[in-house]
Scaffold this motif. Sequence first.
Motif, PDB file in Angstrom:
ATOM      1  N   VAL A 198      13.207 126.066 107.118  1.00 49.76           N
ATOM      2  CA  VAL A 198      12.590 125.639 105.663  1.00 49.76           C
ATOM      3  C   VAL A 198      11.147 125.236 106.100  1.00 49.76           C
ATOM      4  O   VAL A 198      10.550 126.069 105.341  1.00 49.76           O
ATOM      5  CB  VAL A 198      12.686 123.831 105.712  1.00 49.76           C
ATOM      6  CG1 VAL A 198      13.917 123.852 105.057  1.00 49.76           C
ATOM      7  CG2 VAL A 198      13.453 123.234 107.336  1.00 49.76           C
ATOM      8  N   VAL A 199      10.155 125.545 107.655  1.00 50.07           N
ATOM      9  CA  VAL A 199       8.910 125.288 107.185  1.00 50.07           C
ATOM     10  C   VAL A 199       8.722 126.519 106.859  1.00 50.07           C
ATOM     11  O   VAL A 199       7.029 127.075 105.876  1.00 50.07           O
ATOM     12  CB  VAL A 199       8.644 125.436 108.723  1.00 50.07           C
ATOM     13  CG1 VAL A 199       7.166 125.673 108.842  1.00 50.07           C
ATOM     14  CG2 VAL A 199       8.812 124.045 109.027  1.00 50.07           C
ATOM     15  N   PRO A 200       8.998 127.713 107.143  1.00 46.90           N
ATOM     16  CA  PRO A 200       8.325 129.082 106.590  1.00 46.90           C
ATOM     17  C   PRO A 200       8.483 129.597 104.912  1.00 46.90           C
ATOM     18  O   PRO A 200       7.283 129.972 104.347  1.00 46.90           O
ATOM     19  CB  PRO A 200       9.190 130.166 107.113  1.00 46.90           C
ATOM     20  CG  PRO A 200       9.789 129.830 108.027  1.00 46.90           C
ATOM     21  CD  PRO A 200      10.040 128.590 107.993  1.00 46.90           C
ATOM     22  N   ALA A 201       9.031 128.759 104.263  1.00 46.55           N
ATOM     23  CA  ALA A 201       9.528 128.436 102.722  1.00 46.55           C
ATOM     24  C   ALA A 201       8.644 127.502 102.271  1.00 46.55           C
ATOM     25  O   ALA A 201       8.474 127.202 101.515  1.00 46.55           O
ATOM     26  CB  ALA A 201      11.187 128.282 102.615  1.00 46.55           C
ATOM     27  N   GLY A 202       8.138 127.136 103.384  1.00 44.54           N
ATOM     28  CA  GLY A 202       7.116 126.158 102.236  1.00 44.54           C
ATOM     29  C   GLY A 202       7.076 124.672 102.733  1.00 44.54           C
ATOM     30  O   GLY A 202       6.783 123.772 101.441  1.00 44.54           O
TER      31      GLY A 202
END
Length: 240
Positions: free
Chosen positions: A37-41
């Motif tokens: 989820v972090v790379p997706a913002g």
Amino acid sequence: MSRHIAEVSASPTGFHRISGLAAVGFALMIVLANLIVVPAGQPTTGTGIAEVSEFFAAERDLVGLSSALTPAAWVLATLFGAGAFAALWPAERRRGEAWSLLGVAGLLLQNAAFAAVVACRLALATATTPAGGASPWLWALHDTLFTLNGTFLALALVGLSVAGRRAGLLRPWQHILGLGAAALLFTSATLAWLVVDHAGPLGLLGLVGWLMWVVWLIGYGITLYRLAPAASAAPATAWT
């Protein structure tokens, strides 16, 4: 570097190895959940509700996938705590101490607290729509629980670090790493009302403490795994 006898009990069933692998698996599982989820913002603590609404409306499937990993992570965390306690408790009982019990309590409490955090994320992903937006109070609850969970992580770190070091199981750097991570996480939890008020540098306290927690978990797991099973409860060999 000196060799000495650690005051830990050896297990004929190899449960130490199982719990050591569980610690490493737990660390990898929580890292993987964040990498989804972090790379997706994924919004950080203190992010404005407009950005939160945009993320949860657009990425509900990723939130669900990340959340699907957490039940297994909690099982692994509990298994790790049980193995560490089994190794450390006999010697602690003789000394009249209970640091390992404190550490296990912290692990169980963080499981419960983070279950509430994940529940908030799933509720936001389910209820948020581009038209309606995310619930401000639900996001505020998420941020507060997430930050206050640092208290329970600190308990786990302090309890198992002190118990492991006093038993000769952990090396000095592992002990210092655990106490340092605990200090950062507890400070973040203490300042929760400032951390959740707005995004800012205070959030780095919890982030750095969390990264140190992951490294500590992997190191502790490897240490437990290396405890050789024995047919008796003879003390195990450790290095410091």
